[in-house]
Motif scaffolding. Structure first.
Motif, PDB file in Angstrom:
ATOM      1  N   ARG A  27       0.859  -1.178   0.000  1.00  0.00           N
ATOM      2  CA  ARG A  27       0.000   0.000   0.000  1.00  0.00           C
ATOM      3  C   ARG A  27       0.897   1.230   0.000  1.00  0.00           C
ATOM      4  O   ARG A  27       1.858   1.312   0.756  1.00  0.00           O
ATOM      5  CB  ARG A  27      -0.891   0.001   1.221  1.00  0.00           C
ATOM      6  N   THR A  28       0.565   2.166  -0.876  1.00  0.00           N
ATOM      7  CA  THR A  28       1.442   3.305  -1.011  1.00  0.00           C
ATOM      8  C   THR A  28       0.657   4.583  -1.267  1.00  0.00           C
ATOM      9  O   THR A  28      -0.384   4.554  -1.911  1.00  0.00           O
ATOM     10  CB  THR A  28       2.445   3.093  -2.176  1.00  0.00           C
ATOM     11  N   ASN A  74      -7.091   2.963  -4.550  1.00  0.00           N
ATOM     12  CA  ASN A  74      -6.095   2.962  -3.481  1.00  0.00           C
ATOM     13  C   ASN A  74      -6.218   1.736  -2.577  1.00  0.00           C
ATOM     14  O   ASN A  74      -5.230   1.259  -2.026  1.00  0.00           O
ATOM     15  CB  ASN A  74      -6.201   4.246  -2.665  1.00  0.00           C
ATOM     16  N   ASN A  77      -4.257  -0.865  -4.293  1.00  0.00           N
ATOM     17  CA  ASN A  77      -2.890  -0.470  -4.662  1.00  0.00           C
ATOM     18  C   ASN A  77      -2.691  -0.496  -6.174  1.00  0.00           C
ATOM     19  O   ASN A  77      -1.618  -0.889  -6.663  1.00  0.00           O
ATOM     20  CB  ASN A  77      -1.854  -1.397  -4.003  1.00  0.00           C
TER      21      ASN A  77
END
Length: 122
Positions: A27-28, A74, A77
């Motif tokens: 996750r970023t 999101n 990811n």
């Protein structure tokens, strides 16, 4: 370390559509972008999306504006590139990239996928 894996490339006729996907290994909150490199040419910026992309935090190269759309999931990811009204000049290897900074310069991107080929026939 972030690993990026692209998918969705292929062969399509001019005027057709493709959707590219790029999934990150973690996750970023990084800025995510797409670049492309055609044979014999330098790699060029295509589109970029911040984590708040749905609030308008996106930017496009002039050559694709109005035809391509970048988006993110999101929770998964994943960043997408929806490509419509494709032209033969869109033929290239498309790369997904991640950066800690908002930028359209490839030099600001530390993480890159392996690339996926998009070929548009006339």
């Amino acid at each position: 370390q972030v690993q990026l894996v692209e998918s969705g490339g292929g062969l399509v006729q001019a005027g057709g559509s493709l959707r590219l996907s790029c999934t990150a290994s973690v996750r970023t909150s990084y800025v995510m972008a797409w670049f492309r490199q055609a044979p014999g040419k330098e790699r060029e910026f295509v589109a970029v999306a911040g984590i708040r992309w749905s609030l308008g935090r996106t930017n496009y190269a002039g050559s694709v504006k109005g035809r391509f759309t970048i988006s993110r999931d999101n929770a998964r990811n994943t960043v997408y590139l929806q490509m419509n009204s494709l032209k033969p000049e869109d033929t290239a290897v498309y790369y997904c990239a991640a950066s800690a900074s908002w930028s359209t310069s490839e030099h600001e991107y530390a993480y890159w996928g392996q690339g996926t080929q998009v070929t548009v026939s006339s």
